[in-house]
Design a protein around this motif. Structure first.
Motif, PDB file in Angstrom:
ATOM      1  N   LEU A 155       1.114  -1.414  -0.378  1.00 15.26           N
ATOM      2  CA  LEU A 155       0.024  -0.130  -0.250  1.00 15.26           C
ATOM      3  C   LEU A 155       0.955   0.926  -0.164  1.00 15.26           C
ATOM      4  CD1 LEU A 155      -3.189   0.236   2.306  1.00 15.26           C
ATOM      5  CD2 LEU A 155      -1.383   2.320   1.873  1.00 15.26           C
ATOM      6  N   THR A 156       1.076   2.037  -0.994  1.00 14.57           N
ATOM      7  CA  THR A 156       2.053   3.208  -1.162  1.00 14.57           C
ATOM      8  C   THR A 156       0.971   4.081  -1.518  1.00 14.57           C
ATOM      9  OG1 THR A 156       3.521   3.930  -1.921  1.00 14.57           O
ATOM     10  CG2 THR A 156       2.128   2.833  -3.895  1.00 14.57           C
ATOM     11  N   THR A 157       1.312   5.849  -1.244  1.00 15.75           N
ATOM     12  CA  THR A 157       0.805   6.740  -1.671  1.00 15.75           C
ATOM     13  C   THR A 157       1.885   7.468  -2.313  1.00 15.75           C
ATOM     14  OG1 THR A 157       1.603   7.593   0.932  1.00 15.75           O
ATOM     15  CG2 THR A 157      -0.712   7.035   0.345  1.00 15.75           C
ATOM     16  N   GLY A 158       3.046   6.716  -2.470  1.00 16.60           N
ATOM     17  CA  GLY A 158       4.461   7.483  -3.112  1.00 16.60           C
ATOM     18  C   GLY A 158       5.016   8.261  -2.304  1.00 16.60           C
ATOM     19  N   ALA A 159       6.547   8.868  -2.713  1.00 23.81           N
ATOM     20  CA  ALA A 159       6.667   8.605  -4.544  1.00 23.81           C
ATOM     21  C   ALA A 159       8.091   8.794  -4.184  1.00 23.81           C
ATOM     22  CB  ALA A 159       6.617  10.460  -4.809  1.00 23.81           C
ATOM     23  N   GLY A 160       8.864   8.718  -5.683  1.00 26.20           N
ATOM     24  CA  GLY A 160      10.364   8.783  -5.349  1.00 26.20           C
ATOM     25  C   GLY A 160      10.064   7.061  -5.634  1.00 26.20           C
ATOM     26  N   ALA A 161      11.615   6.349  -4.497  1.00 23.99           N
ATOM     27  CA  ALA A 161      11.583   5.283  -4.276  1.00 23.99           C
ATOM     28  C   ALA A 161      10.652   4.138  -4.357  1.00 23.99           C
ATOM     29  CB  ALA A 161      12.945   4.976  -3.704  1.00 23.99           C
ATOM     30  N   MET A 162       9.497   5.012  -4.187  1.00 25.72           N
ATOM     31  CA  MET A 162       8.280   3.941  -3.570  1.00 25.72           C
ATOM     32  C   MET A 162       8.079   3.157  -4.698  1.00 25.72           C
ATOM     33  SD  MET A 162       8.485   3.858  -0.253  1.00 25.72           S
ATOM     34  CE  MET A 162       9.597   5.330   0.558  1.00 25.72           C
ATOM     35  N   PHE A 163       8.641   3.678  -6.259  1.00 20.69           N
ATOM     36  CA  PHE A 163       8.255   3.022  -7.017  1.00 20.69           C
ATOM     37  C   PHE A 163       9.152   1.815  -7.533  1.00 20.69           C
ATOM     38  CE2 PHE A 163       9.760   2.257 -11.994  1.00 20.69           C
ATOM     39  CZ  PHE A 163       8.479   1.669 -12.115  1.00 20.69           C
ATOM     40  N   PHE A 164      10.020   2.134  -6.838  1.00 13.54           N
ATOM     41  CA  PHE A 164      10.445  -0.093  -7.196  1.00 13.54           C
ATOM     42  C   PHE A 164      10.178  -0.598  -5.610  1.00 13.54           C
ATOM     43  CE2 PHE A 164      14.314   3.037  -8.220  1.00 13.54           C
ATOM     44  CZ  PHE A 164      14.279   3.260  -8.919  1.00 13.54           C
ATOM     45  N   ILE A 165       9.806  -0.266  -5.027  1.00 13.62           N
ATOM     46  CA  ILE A 165       8.582  -1.421  -3.906  1.00 13.62           C
ATOM     47  C   ILE A 165       7.386  -1.765  -4.678  1.00 13.62           C
ATOM     48  CG2 ILE A 165       7.179  -0.992  -1.561  1.00 13.62           C
ATOM     49  CD1 ILE A 165      10.298  -1.193  -1.207  1.00 13.62           C
ATOM     50  N   ALA A 166       6.850  -1.334  -5.333  1.00 12.10           N
ATOM     51  CA  ALA A 166       5.695  -1.294  -6.208  1.00 12.10           C
ATOM     52  C   ALA A 166       6.245  -2.752  -7.146  1.00 12.10           C
ATOM     53  CB  ALA A 166       5.271  -0.312  -6.644  1.00 12.10           C
ATOM     54  N   VAL A 167       7.647  -2.108  -7.845  1.00 12.68           N
ATOM     55  CA  VAL A 167       7.618  -2.896  -9.040  1.00 12.68           C
ATOM     56  C   VAL A 167       8.161  -3.919  -8.206  1.00 12.68           C
ATOM     57  CG1 VAL A 167       9.944  -3.792 -10.689  1.00 12.68           C
ATOM     58  CG2 VAL A 167       8.724  -1.188 -10.267  1.00 12.68           C
TER      59      VAL A 167
END
Length: 342
Positions: free
Chosen positions: A96-108
């Protein structure tokens, strides 16, 4: 009846307003197993003292627009592999993410490892979805926006507007002005507006300024001013206490600072960071402050003249208390988890 399996949720958000929105969802994630991935800010430290937390270095695509491409690329590479290690070790069922930056890699990595990806775009994005949301949304199983206008431009997104005014009287206030630049970046222009106004007698109240790390020029501007306290950073608990006591809050245009001040019934003046002056990665703070100003919740100032007028006007206005109430969003997400983790 078969008992529901409690999923392991990775709560991923960068510092400031992004991770503050995760905290607002506590009735959802506290019922399950969870861990935080965020940044090493004052709020991040507050969270890590209470919850299972891992820090990532600050990274944003907008750093390239400021001519920091090499540094951004290096941090991005480190974050990519660090995110891999975190998720390969923890194996969450949900990100569960609200962004941003490196959290893209967590989603990937979460998507690659079979996790359900829930993406909640920032409350700050009133007019259109953020770049983070548009890119990361391609990986998400659930996309949520907090603005109808933004939702119309983000196909497949669920819309939940959590903004609510508070009718109860505001707390008793002191003759105190609190100025804060936020958790991430210095903000010399805002500090100069505050320092000059104090020197000119436009702020007769006791003044507390959180001017940020690596901001020697900002701290020099404030040195020697009467009835003034300055600090680089403040623990989250101290910020909360100052907001409860302060009559006037002067802050940058981040939603975390604004919403927290509104909850405490503060009179608010914002100085949004500007991309063209190298103060931020884009112009979203101007978008945020304009939207709040149009609702009559704060005053916005960019120049010394506007700031002086805002100080005069804000004292004459009835303060408004407001908050975000994510109850509908929480109910929707709880139903999603119940259906997917029987």
């Amino acid at each position: 009846m078969k008992q529901r399996r409690s999923p392991l949720i990775c709560l991923a958000a960068s510092g400031g307003g992004h991770v503050r929105q995760i905290l607002d969802l506590e009735p959802l994630w506290s019922k399950n197993r969870y861990f935080f991935v965020t940044e090493d800010t004052a709020l991040g430290k507050y969270i890590s003292a209470r919850h299972d937390t891992t820090f990532l270095p600050h990274f944003a695509l907008g750093q390239a627009r400021q001519g920091k491409l090499a540094g951004m690329a290096t941090t991005a590479l480190k974050s990519f592999f660090r995110c891999a290690r975190i998720l390969l070790h923890r194996r969450p069922d949900v990100v569960l993410t609200t962004g941003a930056g490196a959290m893209f890699f967590i989603a990937v990595w979460g998507r690659l490892l079979g996790a359900k990806i829930i993406l909640i775009d920032s409350f700050a994005r009133f007019d259109k979805p953020s770049t983070f949301a548009r890119i990361t949304g391609l990986l998400a199983h659930v996309r949520i926006t907090q603005s109808a206008k933004s939702g119309a431009l983000w196909p497949g997104a669920h819309v939940f507007d959590p903004f609510k005014c508070i009718d109860t009287p505001r707390p008793a206030k002191e003759q105190l002005v609190f100025a804060t630049v936020g958790a991430t970046l210095p903000f010399k222009r805002m500090v100069k507006l505050v320092a000059d106004a104090k020197a000119d007698g436009l702020i007769p109240e006791h003044l507390v300024v959180q001017a940020g790390k690596n901001a020697s020029e900002s701290h020099a501007m404030l040195a020697g001013l009467p009835d003034t306290e300055t600090t680089e950073t403040l623990p989250f608990e101290e910020v909360t206490d100052l907001l409860k006591r302060a009559d006037i809050v002067i802050c940058h245009g981040g939603t975390g600072s604004i919403i927290t001040a509104l909850r405490e019934g503060c009179r608010i003046i914002t100085v949004p960071r500007q991309f063209e002056l190298g103060e931020h990665y884009d112009e979203h703070q101007s978008e945020i402050t304009t939207a709040f100003a149009e609702r009559g919740l704060l005053l916005k100032a960019d120049t010394p003249e506007e700031f002086a007028m805002a100080l005069k006007t804000v004292r004459e206005r009835q303060p408004i208390s407001a908050t975000t109430d994510p109850a509908e969003m929480i109910a929707f997400l709880q139903d999603y988890l119940d259906k997917n983790f029987q």
